[in-house]
Design a protein around this motif. Structure first.
Motif, PDB file in Angstrom:
ATOM      1  N   LEU A  29       0.839  -1.208   0.000  1.00 57.81           N
ATOM      2  CA  LEU A  29       0.000   0.000   0.000  1.00 57.81           C
ATOM      3  C   LEU A  29       0.871   1.253   0.000  1.00 57.81           C
ATOM      4  N   MET A  30       1.971   1.219   0.736  1.00 54.36           N
ATOM      5  CA  MET A  30       2.880   2.369   0.760  1.00 54.36           C
ATOM      6  C   MET A  30       3.521   2.588  -0.612  1.00 54.36           C
ATOM      7  N   LEU A  31       3.825   1.499  -1.327  1.00 51.68           N
ATOM      8  CA  LEU A  31       4.356   1.632  -2.679  1.00 51.68           C
ATOM      9  C   LEU A  31       3.318   2.275  -3.601  1.00 51.68           C
ATOM     10  N   PHE A  32       2.072   1.812  -3.507  1.00 54.57           N
ATOM     11  CA  PHE A  32       1.017   2.428  -4.313  1.00 54.57           C
ATOM     12  C   PHE A  32       0.887   3.916  -3.987  1.00 54.57           C
ATOM     13  N   ASP A  33       0.912   4.248  -2.691  1.00 54.25           N
ATOM     14  CA  ASP A  33       0.788   5.652  -2.288  1.00 54.25           C
ATOM     15  C   ASP A  33       1.950   6.486  -2.832  1.00 54.25           C
ATOM     16  N   GLY A  34       3.150   5.946  -2.764  1.00 53.04           N
ATOM     17  CA  GLY A  34       4.313   6.660  -3.276  1.00 53.04           C
ATOM     18  C   GLY A  34       4.247   6.863  -4.776  1.00 53.04           C
ATOM     19  N   ALA A  35       3.806   5.832  -5.496  1.00 52.38           N
ATOM     20  CA  ALA A  35       3.680   5.950  -6.951  1.00 52.38           C
ATOM     21  C   ALA A  35       2.619   6.981  -7.304  1.00 52.38           C
ATOM     22  N   LEU A  36       1.495   6.944  -6.610  1.00 57.75           N
ATOM     23  CA  LEU A  36       0.429   7.928  -6.867  1.00 57.75           C
ATOM     24  C   LEU A  36       0.909   9.349  -6.576  1.00 57.75           C
ATOM     25  N   SER A  38       3.948  10.462  -6.709  1.00 55.09           N
ATOM     26  CA  SER A  38       4.910  10.850  -7.747  1.00 55.09           C
ATOM     27  C   SER A  38       4.211  11.187  -9.062  1.00 55.09           C
ATOM     28  N   VAL A  39       3.213  10.392  -9.440  1.00 53.37           N
ATOM     29  CA  VAL A  39       2.477  10.659 -10.685  1.00 53.37           C
ATOM     30  C   VAL A  39       1.740  11.991 -10.587  1.00 53.37           C
ATOM     31  N   ASN A  40       1.083  12.224  -9.461  1.00 53.04           N
ATOM     32  CA  ASN A  40       0.352  13.481  -9.292  1.00 53.04           C
ATOM     33  C   ASN A  40       1.297  14.677  -9.236  1.00 53.04           C
ATOM     34  N   SER A  41       2.460  14.501  -8.628  1.00 44.47           N
ATOM     35  CA  SER A  41       3.460  15.574  -8.578  1.00 44.47           C
ATOM     36  C   SER A  41       4.003  15.856  -9.976  1.00 44.47           C
ATOM     37  N   ALA A  42       4.162  14.801 -10.787  1.00 47.02           N
ATOM     38  CA  ALA A  42       4.630  14.983 -12.164  1.00 47.02           C
ATOM     39  C   ALA A  42       3.606  15.774 -12.971  1.00 47.02           C
ATOM     40  N   ALA A  43       2.330  15.488 -12.768  1.00 44.72           N
ATOM     41  CA  ALA A  43       1.284  16.228 -13.479  1.00 44.72           C
ATOM     42  C   ALA A  43       1.329  17.709 -13.097  1.00 44.72           C
ATOM     43  N   ALA A  44       1.502  17.971 -11.813  1.00 44.65           N
ATOM     44  CA  ALA A  44       1.595  19.369 -11.368  1.00 44.65           C
ATOM     45  C   ALA A  44       2.833  20.040 -11.960  1.00 44.65           C
ATOM     46  N   ALA A  45       3.925  19.305 -12.062  1.00 50.02           N
ATOM     47  CA  ALA A  45       5.151  19.866 -12.644  1.00 50.02           C
ATOM     48  C   ALA A  45       4.962  20.180 -14.124  1.00 50.02           C
ATOM     49  N   ILE A  46       4.251  19.304 -14.843  1.00 52.90           N
ATOM     50  CA  ILE A  46       3.981  19.572 -16.262  1.00 52.90           C
ATOM     51  C   ILE A  46       3.137  20.832 -16.396  1.00 52.90           C
ATOM     52  N   ALA A  61       8.292   7.540 -10.066  1.00 48.27           N
ATOM     53  CA  ALA A  61       7.103   6.701 -10.243  1.00 48.27           C
ATOM     54  C   ALA A  61       7.464   5.413 -10.983  1.00 48.27           C
ATOM     55  N   ILE A  62       8.255   5.531 -12.034  1.00 50.96           N
ATOM     56  CA  ILE A  62       8.671   4.342 -12.787  1.00 50.96           C
ATOM     57  C   ILE A  62       9.465   3.395 -11.897  1.00 50.96           C
ATOM     58  N   GLU A  63      10.359   3.936 -11.087  1.00 50.24           N
ATOM     59  CA  GLU A  63      11.151   3.097 -10.182  1.00 50.24           C
ATOM     60  C   GLU A  63      10.271   2.384  -9.166  1.00 50.24           C
ATOM     61  N   ILE A  64       9.310   3.083  -8.599  1.00 52.30           N
ATOM     62  CA  ILE A  64       8.414   2.467  -7.616  1.00 52.30           C
ATOM     63  C   ILE A  64       7.613   1.348  -8.270  1.00 52.30           C
ATOM     64  N   ILE A  65       7.111   1.609  -9.469  1.00 53.99           N
ATOM     65  CA  ILE A  65       6.281   0.610 -10.148  1.00 53.99           C
ATOM     66  C   ILE A  65       7.109  -0.597 -10.573  1.00 53.99           C
ATOM     67  N   THR A  66       8.278  -0.368 -11.179  1.00 56.36           N
ATOM     68  CA  THR A  66       9.052  -1.496 -11.708  1.00 56.36           C
ATOM     69  C   THR A  66       9.904  -2.185 -10.645  1.00 56.36           C
ATOM     70  N   MET A  67      10.558  -1.408  -9.797  1.00 56.33           N
ATOM     71  CA  MET A  67      11.461  -2.010  -8.818  1.00 56.33           C
ATOM     72  C   MET A  67      10.785  -2.268  -7.473  1.00 56.33           C
ATOM     73  N   ARG A 118      -4.673  -0.124  -5.968  1.00 54.90           N
ATOM     74  CA  ARG A 118      -4.492   0.144  -4.546  1.00 54.90           C
ATOM     75  C   ARG A 118      -5.759  -0.196  -3.764  1.00 54.90           C
ATOM     76  N   GLU A 119      -6.892   0.187  -4.317  1.00 60.85           N
ATOM     77  CA  GLU A 119      -8.167  -0.102  -3.647  1.00 60.85           C
ATOM     78  C   GLU A 119      -8.372  -1.610  -3.511  1.00 60.85           C
ATOM     79  N   ALA A 120      -8.099  -2.348  -4.574  1.00 57.79           N
ATOM     80  CA  ALA A 120      -8.242  -3.807  -4.529  1.00 57.79           C
ATOM     81  C   ALA A 120      -7.279  -4.398  -3.503  1.00 57.79           C
ATOM     82  N   TRP A 121      -6.038  -3.913  -3.484  1.00 57.67           N
ATOM     83  CA  TRP A 121      -5.055  -4.431  -2.542  1.00 57.67           C
ATOM     84  C   TRP A 121      -5.465  -4.109  -1.103  1.00 57.67           C
ATOM     85  N   ALA A 122      -6.023  -2.935  -0.869  1.00 56.52           N
ATOM     86  CA  ALA A 122      -6.475  -2.558   0.472  1.00 56.52           C
ATOM     87  C   ALA A 122      -7.592  -3.485   0.933  1.00 56.52           C
TER      88      ALA A 122
END
Length: 137
Positions: A29-36, A38-46, A61-67, A118-122
């Motif tokens: 769940l913490m990995l999902f939260d971290g990826a989310l 990062s993705v949301n922060s990337a959108a704000a940066a764009i 985000a890519i590192e959290i998802i893949t590694m 994340r919801e399914a995992w929770a």
């Protein structure tokens, strides 16, 4: 400057404490939260035209998802593992596209996929915890 560094250090200690005391379900769940995040922060940066921040957040985000998420899959999980692995690969491709094109649309797509997973995992985590409590009683 000092206050910012102190706050960052405090946050890091809090995260490390949570990781060290978390069960495997909570860690995912913490990995999902971290990826989310990062993705949301990337959108704000764009949207803010902050290219260095965009690159940093998408890379994270890519590192959290893949590694993190993909690497944590159980290799004996059969078809479900194969499908999740392919989905994580797809997310990585979409994040790379968002980075290359500075396009928020793939980030929105990946964010939705991550939220659903994340919801399914929770729910699985809650069911497992409830089952364990019943067995101990």
């Amino acid at each position: 400057m000092f206050a910012r560094n102190s706050a960052a250090t405090y946050a890091k200690v809090g995260i490390e404490t949570n990781v060290s005391s978390a069960d495997p379900h909570q860690l995912i769940l913490m990995l999902f939260d971290g990826a989310l995040l990062s993705v949301n922060s990337a959108a704000a940066a764009i949207e803010g035209k902050d290219n260095p921040a965009k690159i940093r957040h998408i890379t994270k985000a890519i590192e959290i998802i893949t590694m993190g998420l993909k690497a944590s899959l159980d290799s004996s999980g059969g078809e479900l593992t194969d499908r999740l692995s392919a989905l994580y690969d797809y997310m990585g491709v979409r994040l790379a596209l968002a980075n290359a094109q500075s396009n928020v649309a793939p980030l929105i797509e990946v964010s939705g996929l991550l939220r659903d997973l994340r919801e399914a995992w929770a729910q699985i985590s809650d069911a497992t915890r409830d089952e364990k409590m019943t067995q101990e009683a």
